[in-house]
Design a protein around this motif. Structure first.
Motif, PDB file in Angstrom:
ATOM      1  N   LYS A   1       0.841  -1.198   0.000  1.00 36.41           N
ATOM      2  CA  LYS A   1       0.000   0.000   0.000  1.00 36.41           C
ATOM      3  C   LYS A   1       0.874   1.246   0.000  1.00 36.41           C
ATOM      4  O   LYS A   1       0.921   2.008   0.973  1.00 36.41           O
ATOM      5  N   ALA A   2       1.580   1.461  -1.093  1.00 36.54           N
ATOM      6  CA  ALA A   2       2.482   2.609  -1.174  1.00 36.54           C
ATOM      7  C   ALA A   2       2.778   2.951  -2.624  1.00 36.54           C
ATOM      8  O   ALA A   2       2.829   2.070  -3.486  1.00 36.54           O
ATOM      9  N   TYR A   3       2.970   4.244  -2.871  1.00 39.60           N
ATOM     10  CA  TYR A   3       3.335   4.722  -4.205  1.00 39.60           C
ATOM     11  C   TYR A   3       4.844   4.596  -4.352  1.00 39.60           C
ATOM     12  O   TYR A   3       5.615   5.412  -3.832  1.00 39.60           O
ATOM     13  N   ASP A   4       5.271   3.520  -5.021  1.00 40.96           N
ATOM     14  CA  ASP A   4       6.689   3.212  -5.134  1.00 40.96           C
ATOM     15  C   ASP A   4       6.909   2.367  -6.385  1.00 40.96           C
ATOM     16  O   ASP A   4       6.292   1.318  -6.533  1.00 40.96           O
ATOM     17  N   SER A   5       7.778   2.836  -7.264  1.00 41.54           N
ATOM     18  CA  SER A   5       8.021   2.106  -8.521  1.00 41.54           C
ATOM     19  C   SER A   5       8.568   0.705  -8.256  1.00 41.54           C
ATOM     20  O   SER A   5       8.402  -0.196  -9.075  1.00 41.54           O
ATOM     21  N   ALA A   6       9.203   0.525  -7.090  1.00 42.89           N
ATOM     22  CA  ALA A   6       9.806  -0.769  -6.777  1.00 42.89           C
ATOM     23  C   ALA A   6       8.769  -1.836  -6.458  1.00 42.89           C
ATOM     24  O   ALA A   6       9.063  -3.029  -6.521  1.00 42.89           O
ATOM     25  N   ASN A   7       7.531  -1.432  -6.108  1.00 40.59           N
ATOM     26  CA  ASN A   7       6.520  -2.438  -5.751  1.00 40.59           C
ATOM     27  C   ASN A   7       5.504  -2.697  -6.861  1.00 40.59           C
ATOM     28  O   ASN A   7       4.509  -3.371  -6.645  1.00 40.59           O
TER      29      ASN A   7
ATOM     30  N   TYR B   1      -2.372  -4.506  -4.750  1.00 38.98           N
ATOM     31  CA  TYR B   1      -3.030  -3.293  -4.291  1.00 38.98           C
ATOM     32  C   TYR B   1      -3.105  -2.258  -5.413  1.00 38.98           C
ATOM     33  O   TYR B   1      -2.179  -2.141  -6.228  1.00 38.98           O
ATOM     34  N   VAL B   2      -4.210  -1.515  -5.448  1.00 36.96           N
ATOM     35  CA  VAL B   2      -4.374  -0.423  -6.415  1.00 36.96           C
ATOM     36  C   VAL B   2      -4.985   0.772  -5.691  1.00 36.96           C
ATOM     37  O   VAL B   2      -5.686   0.624  -4.685  1.00 36.96           O
ATOM     38  N   ASN B   3      -4.719   1.950  -6.221  1.00 32.64           N
ATOM     39  CA  ASN B   3      -5.325   3.155  -5.680  1.00 32.64           C
ATOM     40  C   ASN B   3      -6.799   3.177  -6.065  1.00 32.64           C
ATOM     41  O   ASN B   3      -7.147   3.221  -7.235  1.00 32.64           O
ATOM     42  N   ARG B   4      -7.667   3.177  -5.082  1.00 31.31           N
ATOM     43  CA  ARG B   4      -9.108   3.052  -5.304  1.00 31.31           C
ATOM     44  C   ARG B   4      -9.694   4.240  -6.070  1.00 31.31           C
ATOM     45  O   ARG B   4     -10.784   4.134  -6.644  1.00 31.31           O
ATOM     46  N   GLU B   5      -8.985   5.370  -6.084  1.00 28.76           N
ATOM     47  CA  GLU B   5      -9.495   6.570  -6.754  1.00 28.76           C
ATOM     48  C   GLU B   5      -9.620   6.382  -8.267  1.00 28.76           C
ATOM     49  O   GLU B   5     -10.312   7.141  -8.935  1.00 28.76           O
ATOM     50  N   TYR B   6      -8.937   5.360  -8.799  1.00 29.12           N
ATOM     51  CA  TYR B   6      -8.942   5.148 -10.252  1.00 29.12           C
ATOM     52  C   TYR B   6      -9.775   3.924 -10.650  1.00 29.12           C
ATOM     53  O   TYR B   6      -9.574   3.356 -11.728  1.00 29.12           O
TER      54      TYR B   6
ATOM     55  N   SER C   1     -10.952  -2.353   2.968  1.00 28.75           N
ATOM     56  CA  SER C   1     -10.903  -1.741   4.288  1.00 28.75           C
ATOM     57  C   SER C   1     -10.017  -0.496   4.344  1.00 28.75           C
ATOM     58  O   SER C   1     -10.222   0.381   5.178  1.00 28.75           O
ATOM     59  N   ASP C   2      -9.023  -0.405   3.455  1.00 33.89           N
ATOM     60  CA  ASP C   2      -8.133   0.753   3.456  1.00 33.89           C
ATOM     61  C   ASP C   2      -8.788   1.910   2.713  1.00 33.89           C
ATOM     62  O   ASP C   2      -9.499   1.710   1.722  1.00 33.89           O
ATOM     63  N   SER C   3      -8.550   3.142   3.175  1.00 34.59           N
ATOM     64  CA  SER C   3      -9.190   4.305   2.567  1.00 34.59           C
ATOM     65  C   SER C   3      -8.596   4.691   1.219  1.00 34.59           C
ATOM     66  O   SER C   3      -9.213   5.414   0.444  1.00 34.59           O
ATOM     67  N   THR C   4      -7.392   4.220   0.934  1.00 31.07           N
ATOM     68  CA  THR C   4      -6.730   4.582  -0.329  1.00 31.07           C
ATOM     69  C   THR C   4      -6.426   3.384  -1.212  1.00 31.07           C
ATOM     70  O   THR C   4      -6.766   3.371  -2.398  1.00 31.07           O
ATOM     71  N   TYR C   5      -5.784   2.375  -0.644  1.00 34.09           N
ATOM     72  CA  TYR C   5      -5.371   1.218  -1.446  1.00 34.09           C
ATOM     73  C   TYR C   5      -6.267   0.011  -1.186  1.00 34.09           C
ATOM     74  O   TYR C   5      -6.380  -0.458  -0.048  1.00 34.09           O
TER      75      TYR C   5
END
Length: 312
Positions: free
Chosen positions: A195-201, A235-240, A218-222
């Motif tokens: 659950k992080a914005y990181d090119s490595a993951n 995991y993905v950013n739910r906003e998209y 359950s997470d508000s973002t991912y």
């Protein structure tokens, strides 16, 4: 004498026979196929073979079998990120294989063409000289590479070979449960291991129109999801993500011809990306414009704009 021998040894001849049978059964090789509820995957390699190995390592000394495109294996352990433990019906034995050359049933897409056929090609280009197969509506392909925006690399069970097809004529697998559609204005939505914005993951790229199945919100973002495109969780950013119960479904109604799905809010033949006919449905994502609504088309597996006057 017989009674005395039974007393000395503690077993009758019948008991000895039963014991021998039990020991024999235990001595039989226990395979993954016998012990687990497995999922069947298809081998897809560009050339050569996929090695069945005795260990999780690229080493010619641990090879115990050669698996070619079209061969199947029953996957019993997917805990390793690279090497999965499988049972090979072809060899009747278990071992490890590189998971990057396996395609599951969830990666099976269906061909849909209004007429004619979808060409299976040797290159990412519209050229009669690179055609190696004809795929008709209802035929299926197993998608192995979706990195190109137009031509996807697939395995065709019908032809028993790999090649490129225009992705616009493929229908995504049907998912059960709560499904969402990716919607990005540009670029891609990353499928991640954390659950992080990181090119490595990053473990996959999801583009507008790709679908995912929700697993944990359950997470508000991912959100944790399953991607049939990549045949893996992440995991993905739910906003998209769009679609789902919160988006109303409308039906197309035209007196003749079709309703164009477009890349912009304008009547222009150059921005058409799909044709919607009477009876087709769309999920309305944005209805703020008086003329063109932003929608998702399950039929085309794409997002775009349509004239709202032909929806009801």
């Amino acid at each position: 004498m017989k009674k005395k021998m039974e007393g000395q040894n503690g077993f009758s001849l019948l008991k000895w026979a039963a014991l021998l049978v039990f020991v024999f059964v235990l001595s039989l090789p226990v395979t993954a196929k016998d012990s687990y509820a497995a999922s069947t995957y298809t081998v897809v390699v560009d050339k050569g073979y996929l090695a069945l190995r005795t260990a999780k390592a690229y080493d010619s000394r641990n090879e115990i079998g050669e698996l070619y495109t079209g061969d199947t294996v029953d996957v019993t352990d997917t805990s390793d990120s690279t090497y999965w433990y499988v049972y090979s019906p072809k060899y009747g034995k278990s071992g490890y294989v590189n998971r990057n050359y396996l395609v599951g049933a969830s990666n099976t897409w269906t061909v849909s063409v209004s007429k004619g056929y979808l060409a299976l090609r040797t290159a990412k280009a519209y050229d009669s000289r690179n055609e190696i197969g004809e795929l008709y509506t209802g035929d299926t392909v197993q998608v192995t590479d979706t990195s190109d925006g137009t031509y996807w690399y697939v395995y065709s069970p019908k032809h028993g070979r790999c090649g490129y097809v225009n992705r616009d004529y493929l229908i995504a697998p049907t998912l059960s449960g709560d499904v969402r559609t990716v919607s990005v204005s540009s670029g891609y939505l990353a499928l991640r291991t954390a659950k992080a914005y990181d090119s490595a993951n990053e473990i996959g790229e999801l583009y507008t129109g790709d679908v995912v199945q929700l697993i944990d919100t359950s997470d508000s973002t991912y959100w944790y999801v399953y991607s049939p495109k990549h045949d893996r969780n992440g995991y993905v950013n739910r906003e998209y993500l769009s679609g789902g119960p919160s988006y109303p479904t409308y039906t197309v109604s035209v007196s003749k011809g079709y309703l164009a799905l477009r890349t912009a809010k304008a009547y222009d033949s150059r921005n058409e990306i799909g044709e919607l006919y009477t009876g087709d449905t769309v999920q309305v994502i944005d209805s703020s414009d008086n003329g063109y609504w932003y929608v998702y088309s399950p039929k085309l597996n794409k997002n775009g704009y349509v004239n709202r006057n032909y929806l009801y």
